[in-house]
Design a protein around this motif. Structure first.
Motif, short mmCIF file in Angstrom:
data_model
loop_
_atom_site.label_atom_id
_atom_site.label_comp_id
_atom_site.label_asym_id
_atom_site.label_seq_id
_atom_site.Cartn_x
_atom_site.Cartn_y
_atom_site.Cartn_z
N THR A 169 3.18 16.52 -59.79
CA THR A 169 3.85 15.86 -58.66
C THR A 169 3.00 16.03 -57.40
O THR A 169 2.17 16.94 -57.31
CB THR A 169 5.26 16.42 -58.45
N LYS A 170 3.25 15.15 -56.43
CA LYS A 170 2.38 15.11 -55.26
C LYS A 170 3.22 14.76 -54.05
O LYS A 170 4.05 13.84 -54.11
CB LYS A 170 1.33 14.00 -55.50
N GLY A 171 3.00 15.44 -52.94
CA GLY A 171 3.72 15.09 -51.72
C GLY A 171 3.49 16.11 -50.62
O GLY A 171 3.14 17.26 -50.89
N GLY A 172 3.68 15.67 -49.40
CA GLY A 172 3.36 16.48 -48.23
C GLY A 172 4.35 17.61 -47.98
O GLY A 172 5.37 17.75 -48.65
N ILE A 173 3.99 18.42 -46.98
CA ILE A 173 4.88 19.47 -46.48
C ILE A 173 5.15 19.14 -45.02
O ILE A 173 4.22 18.95 -44.23
CB ILE A 173 4.21 20.86 -46.57
N ARG A 174 6.43 19.09 -44.67
CA ARG A 174 6.82 18.74 -43.31
C ARG A 174 7.40 19.96 -42.60
O ARG A 174 8.24 20.65 -43.18
CB ARG A 174 7.88 17.62 -43.37
N TYR A 175 6.93 20.22 -41.39
CA TYR A 175 7.56 21.25 -40.55
C TYR A 175 8.27 20.50 -39.42
O TYR A 175 7.62 19.87 -38.57
CB TYR A 175 6.51 22.19 -39.92
N HIS A 176 9.58 20.59 -39.40
CA HIS A 176 10.34 19.91 -38.35
C HIS A 176 11.69 20.58 -38.23
O HIS A 176 12.26 21.01 -39.24
CB HIS A 176 10.49 18.42 -38.69
N CYS B 221 3.48 6.41 -55.45
CA CYS B 221 2.40 6.74 -56.40
C CYS B 221 2.39 5.74 -57.55
O CYS B 221 1.32 5.32 -58.00
CB CYS B 221 2.59 8.16 -56.96
N ALA B 222 3.58 5.35 -58.00
CA ALA B 222 3.63 4.40 -59.13
C ALA B 222 3.14 3.03 -58.68
O ALA B 222 2.41 2.36 -59.42
CB ALA B 222 5.06 4.32 -59.66
N LEU B 223 3.50 2.63 -57.46
CA LEU B 223 3.04 1.33 -56.94
C LEU B 223 1.51 1.31 -56.86
O LEU B 223 0.87 0.30 -57.16
CB LEU B 223 3.67 1.08 -55.56
N MET B 224 0.92 2.44 -56.48
CA MET B 224 -0.55 2.52 -56.37
C MET B 224 -1.21 2.80 -57.73
O MET B 224 -2.41 2.94 -57.83
CB MET B 224 -0.96 3.64 -55.39
N ARG B 225 -0.39 3.02 -58.77
CA ARG B 225 -0.86 3.36 -60.12
C ARG B 225 -1.64 4.68 -60.15
O ARG B 225 -2.67 4.80 -60.82
CB ARG B 225 -1.68 2.21 -60.72
N LEU C 16 4.16 0.89 -49.36
CA LEU C 16 2.92 0.12 -49.45
C LEU C 16 2.02 0.45 -48.24
O LEU C 16 0.84 0.74 -48.39
CB LEU C 16 3.27 -1.37 -49.47
N GLY C 17 2.61 0.44 -47.05
CA GLY C 17 1.83 0.57 -45.82
C GLY C 17 1.19 1.94 -45.65
O GLY C 17 0.06 2.05 -45.18
N ASN C 18 1.93 3.02 -46.00
CA ASN C 18 1.36 4.33 -45.70
C ASN C 18 0.79 5.03 -46.94
O ASN C 18 0.53 6.23 -46.93
CB ASN C 18 2.37 5.23 -44.96
N ALA C 19 0.53 4.26 -48.01
CA ALA C 19 0.06 4.86 -49.25
C ALA C 19 -1.42 5.25 -49.21
O ALA C 19 -1.94 5.87 -50.15
CB ALA C 19 0.29 3.89 -50.42
N GLY C 20 -2.12 4.91 -48.13
CA GLY C 20 -3.53 5.29 -48.01
C GLY C 20 -3.71 6.80 -48.08
O GLY C 20 -4.69 7.30 -48.64
N GLY C 21 -2.75 7.55 -47.51
CA GLY C 21 -2.84 9.01 -47.48
C GLY C 21 -2.85 9.59 -48.88
O GLY C 21 -3.75 10.34 -49.26
N VAL C 22 -1.86 9.20 -49.68
CA VAL C 22 -1.77 9.80 -51.02
C VAL C 22 -2.91 9.27 -51.91
O VAL C 22 -3.38 9.97 -52.80
CB VAL C 22 -0.38 9.60 -51.67
N THR C 23 -3.39 8.07 -51.62
CA THR C 23 -4.47 7.52 -52.44
C THR C 23 -5.75 8.34 -52.24
O THR C 23 -6.41 8.74 -53.21
CB THR C 23 -4.70 6.03 -52.11
N GLY D 187 7.08 -0.15 -58.43
CA GLY D 187 7.01 1.29 -58.67
C GLY D 187 8.03 1.73 -59.72
O GLY D 187 7.70 2.46 -60.67
N ILE D 188 9.28 1.29 -59.55
CA ILE D 188 10.36 1.73 -60.44
C ILE D 188 10.08 1.27 -61.87
O ILE D 188 10.33 2.01 -62.84
CB ILE D 188 11.73 1.21 -59.93
N ALA D 189 9.55 0.06 -62.02
CA ALA D 189 9.30 -0.49 -63.36
C ALA D 189 8.30 0.39 -64.10
O ALA D 189 8.44 0.67 -65.30
CB ALA D 189 8.79 -1.92 -63.25
N ARG D 190 7.28 0.85 -63.38
CA ARG D 190 6.25 1.68 -64.03
C ARG D 190 6.83 3.02 -64.48
O ARG D 190 6.57 3.49 -65.59
CB ARG D 190 5.09 1.88 -63.03
N VAL D 191 7.64 3.63 -63.60
CA VAL D 191 8.24 4.93 -63.94
C VAL D 191 9.22 4.76 -65.11
O VAL D 191 9.27 5.59 -66.03
CB VAL D 191 8.95 5.53 -62.70
#
Ligand code: NAD
Length: 549
Positions: free
Chosen positions: A202-209, A228-232, A473-480, A534-538
C-alpha cells in the motif's frame, strides 16, 4: 492552531475560583474558548438546554445540588457533552468517583494553572473524538458517497461494494513526545490506514494537521486506492496522519514526534508492505527521519521504505515538484480538449505549499497569468498578475504569504469566487460546497488537493458547465513519481529528470485519455469516469484473487 472555538460552560459557585478559571480560559489556552460562567446547577442546565456547549467544567458542590447528583443531572441533560470536574483537595475521592461515573477528568482547583487546564480541555475533546465520531468525518462521508455513486453507475456487485466501502486495515495509536523544555510530555493521536491490500504494497502520504482524524485518513486512503489503480500502479491505497499542529513545533520536536510515530506503526510499514510519503504538514526531512528510524530498527539502510525523501538518501529527481508538475500536464490536456488557450488565460491558486507553489510555477511557465494565490495566512490578488518567483522568494524567507507587497489582500472565500479561467485548489478538503458553488466563476477547476469539492458542489458545477479535473487524476503526479522512486530504490539505479518527466507525462496523459473516453462513451462527468476506471481495476483484481479461506 485550529481556529475552532470551544464553547465552555463553567459551573462554579466560588467567585474567586470562577474568576481565576475564567482568566486562564481567556488568556492561556491553545484553543480559543468562549466561556459561559454560572454559579448554580439550575442555570447550568438551562444553558445546556440551549445546546451550544462543547465541554463543562463542573464543581460538584453547588448551592442547589451536591456531589454525584450534580454530575448525573448534567449528564442526563447533555449525555454527549464531556465533563471535567473541578475539585478541592478534600474532595479528590469524590472526583475520582465522578470519573468512574462518566466524567472525563478532574482538576485540583488549588493546583490549577494554564498548562493543566489547557491539557485537560484539549485531551478531553480529543478523547471524545477518538471514542465517538472518529469515522464520522465529512471527508470520509464524501469519499464513500463518491464511491457509491460510481458503484451505482457500474452496477457493482454488492459483495465487492461492501468490501471496498471500509479500509481493510486500520491502526490507531496514541503516543507521547517530549517538548523542548523536557518538562512537558505531549500525547497525540496517530493513524495509519491501509484501504486495499490486494494490489501490492500500500502507498500513501503522512499528514500532520490539527484536525486529522480517523475518518479523514480513511477517506484519503480510499482515494489513494482509486488513484493508484487509475494510474495502473501496483499499489493499494494507504494514508497516515498525526493530529498535531506542526507549525507550533520546533524542528527537534518534529523529529521526536516523527520517530516515535514511525516506531508505533513500524510493524505495518516496509518496502514490501506499506510505503509512506509526504502530505500536508510533512516534507522530505520528515521522510528522512522515518527512513532513519525504520533503518535503525532493521539494522541496515532501507531507502525504499519511504518516498519523497531527499535525493541524497535515494530520493527521486523530480519528486518534490511532481504533483504540481503533473497537475499542469493534465490542465494542459484538459484545456486542449475544451479549446481553452492557456497562453491567454488567468489562474487562481488556493494553497501555496508543495502542490500549489509548484503548480503556480508551472502554470506561469505555460504562459498563464497568476492573478491570485493564498495560503493559511492570507489571500493575495493582483489583476495585473503576480510574480511567482517573487512569491516563492518571499515564502522562503517568511514561511507564509502574509505581508507580501504588490497585491491586494483578500480572504480565501473571496479568492475562490474570483473570475478566472483556471482555478487550482491545492490546500484543504471541503472548499467548494453547495454554499459557494453557484458563485465559482472559472472554466476549469483543477483539484490538486484531495477532496476539495463536495458531492453537492460537484453536481452544481457540472450543471453550470464548469470542467473539473478530479483529484485522483489531477494530483496523481506525486504518487506516480513516488512509484518511480520506489522502483529506483529497489533496483539501486537512478533515472534522469528527463526520463522521470517523460514517464510521468505518459502515465498521466494515458489516464486522462482513458477517463475522457469513458466519460464520453457513458455520458459521465470526469470524476465519476475516473473513479470507475480505478474501481473496475481493483474489482477485477479482487475477483481474480478470490476469497480466503
Ligand atoms: P503543504 O503543507 O505543503 O501546503 C498546504 C498549503 O495549504 C499551505 O500553503 C497552507 O498554508 C495552505 N493552507 C492550509 N490551510 C489553508 C486554508 N484554510 N486556506 C487556504 N490555504 C490553506 O501541503 P501539500 O503537500 O501542498 O498538500 C496540499 C493538498 O494536496 C492536500 O490536500 C494533499 O493531500 C494534496 N496532495 C499532496 C501531494 C504531495 O505530493 N504533496 C500529492 C497529492 C495530493
Amino acid at each position: 492552531m485550529s481556529d475552532q472555538t470551544v464553547r465552555v460552560l463553567l459551573v462554579e459557585d466560588n467567585p474567586l475560583h470562577a474568576k481565576l478559571i475564567q482568566r486562564l480560559l481567556d488568556t492561556e489556552m491553545q484553543l480559543r474558548c468562549e466561556v459561559v460562567a454560572v454559579d448554580r446547577l439550575a442555570d447550568g442546565l438551562g444553558q445546556l438546554e440551549r445546546g451550544a456547549t462543547d465541554l463543562v467544567l463542573l464543581d460538584l458542590i453547588l448551592p442547589d445540588s451536591q456531589e454525584l447528583e450534580t454530575l448525573f443531572r448534567i449528564r442526563s441533560a447533555a449525555p454527549d457533552v464531556p465533563v471535567v470536574i473541578l475539585t478541592g483537595l478534600d474532595d479528590v475521592k469524590l472526583a475520582a468517583h465522578a470519573v468512574e461515573a462518566g466524567a472525563s477528568d478532574f482538576l485540583l482547583k488549588t493546583r490549577l494553572n494554564g498548562v493543566a487546564l489547557d491539557r485537560a480541555i484539549r485531551y478531553t475533546l480529543a478523547r471524545k473524538r477518538a471514542h465517538g465520531g472518529e469515522w464520522d468525518s465529512p471527508m470520509f462521508r464524501l469519499a464513500q458517497q463518491q464511491f457509491l455513486k460510481a458503484a451505482q453507475f457500474m452496477n457493482l456487485d454488492d459483495n465487492i461494494r461492501q468490501r471496498l466501502l471500509f479500509p481493510q486495515r486500520t491502526q490507531v495509536v496514541s503516543f507521547p513526545f517530549f517538548r523542548d523544555d523536557r518538562a512537558q510530555v505531549e500525547t497525540v493521536f496517530g493513524y495509519r490506514v491501509q484501504h486495499v491490500l490486494t494490489m501490492g504494497p500500500t502507498k500513501g502520504g503522512i499528514r500532520y494537521h490539527e484536525d486529522v482524524d480517523l475518518g479523514d485518513v480513511a477517506a484519503l486512503a480510499t482515494l489513494m486506492t482509486w488513484k493508484c489503480a487509475l494510474m495502473r500502479l501496483p499499489f493499494g491505497g494507504a494514508k497516515g496522519g498525526v493530529r498535531v499542529d506542526p507549525t507550533v513545533l520546533s524542528k527537534t520536536e518534529l523529529q521526536r514526534l516523527t520517530r516515535r510515530y514511525t516506531a508505533e506503526i513500524i510493524d505495518i510499514i516496509g518496502p514490501d508492505k506499506d510505503i509512506p510519503a509526504p502530505d500536508m504538514g510533512t516534507d522530505e526531512q520528515v521522510m528522512a527521519w522515518v527512513m532513519d528510524t525504520y533503518s535503525q530498527q532493521v539494522g541496515h539502510a532501507v531507502p525504499a521504505v519511504v518516498t519523497g525523501k531527499p535525493v541524497v538518501l535515494g530520493g527521486s529527481l523530480g519528486r518534490k515538484e511532481a504533483t504540481g508538475r503533473g497537475l499542469v500536464y493534465v490542465i494542459e490536456a484538459a484545456a486542449e480538449a475544451i479549446g481553452l488557450d492557456l497562453a491567454k488565460s488567468t489562474a487562481v491558486v488556493q494553497g501555496f505549499g508543495n502542490v500549489g507553489s509548484f503548480a503556480a510555477r508551472f502554470l506561469a511557465g505555460a504562459g498563464l497569468k497568476i492573478i491570485a494565490v493564498s495560503d493559511v495566512s492570507i489571500g493575495l490578488y493582483n489583476p495585473a498578475g503576480l510574480s511567482v518567483n517573487a512569491l516563492l522568494e518571499y515564502v522562503a524567507k517568511n514561511r507564509v504569504l502574509a505581508g507580501f507587497p504588490d497585491a491586494e489582500p483578500i480572504s480565501n472565500a473571496e479568492l475562490l469566487e474570483l473570475e478566472c479561467d483556471v482555478l487550482v485548489l491545492a490546500a484543504l478538503q471541503n472548499q467548494v460546497t453547495a454554499e459557494n458553488a453557484e458563485r465559482i466563476k472559472c472554466q476549469l477547476l483543477a483539484e490538486g488537493a484531495n477532496g476539495p469539492t463536495t458531492l453537492e458542489a460537484d453536481e452544481i458545477l457540472n450543471e453550470r458547465g464548469v470542467h473539473i479535473i478530479p483529484d485522483i487524476l489531477g494530483n496523481a503526479g506525486g504518487v506516480t513519481v513516488s512509484y518511480f522512486e520506489w522502483v529506483q530504490g529497489l533496483q539501486n539505479l537512478t533515472w534522469t529528470l528527463d526520463e522521470i518527466n517523460y514517464r510521468l507525462k505518459a502515465i498521466l496523459l494515458d489516464a486522462f485519455a482513458r477517463t475522457r473516453r469513458r466519460a464520453e462513451d457513458d455520458q459521465l462527468d470526469l470524476r465519476t469516469a475516473a473513479l470507475i476506471e480505478g474501481i473496475a481495476r481493483v474489482t477485477q483484481a479482487k475477483l481474480l484473487r478470490g476469497l480466503f479461506p
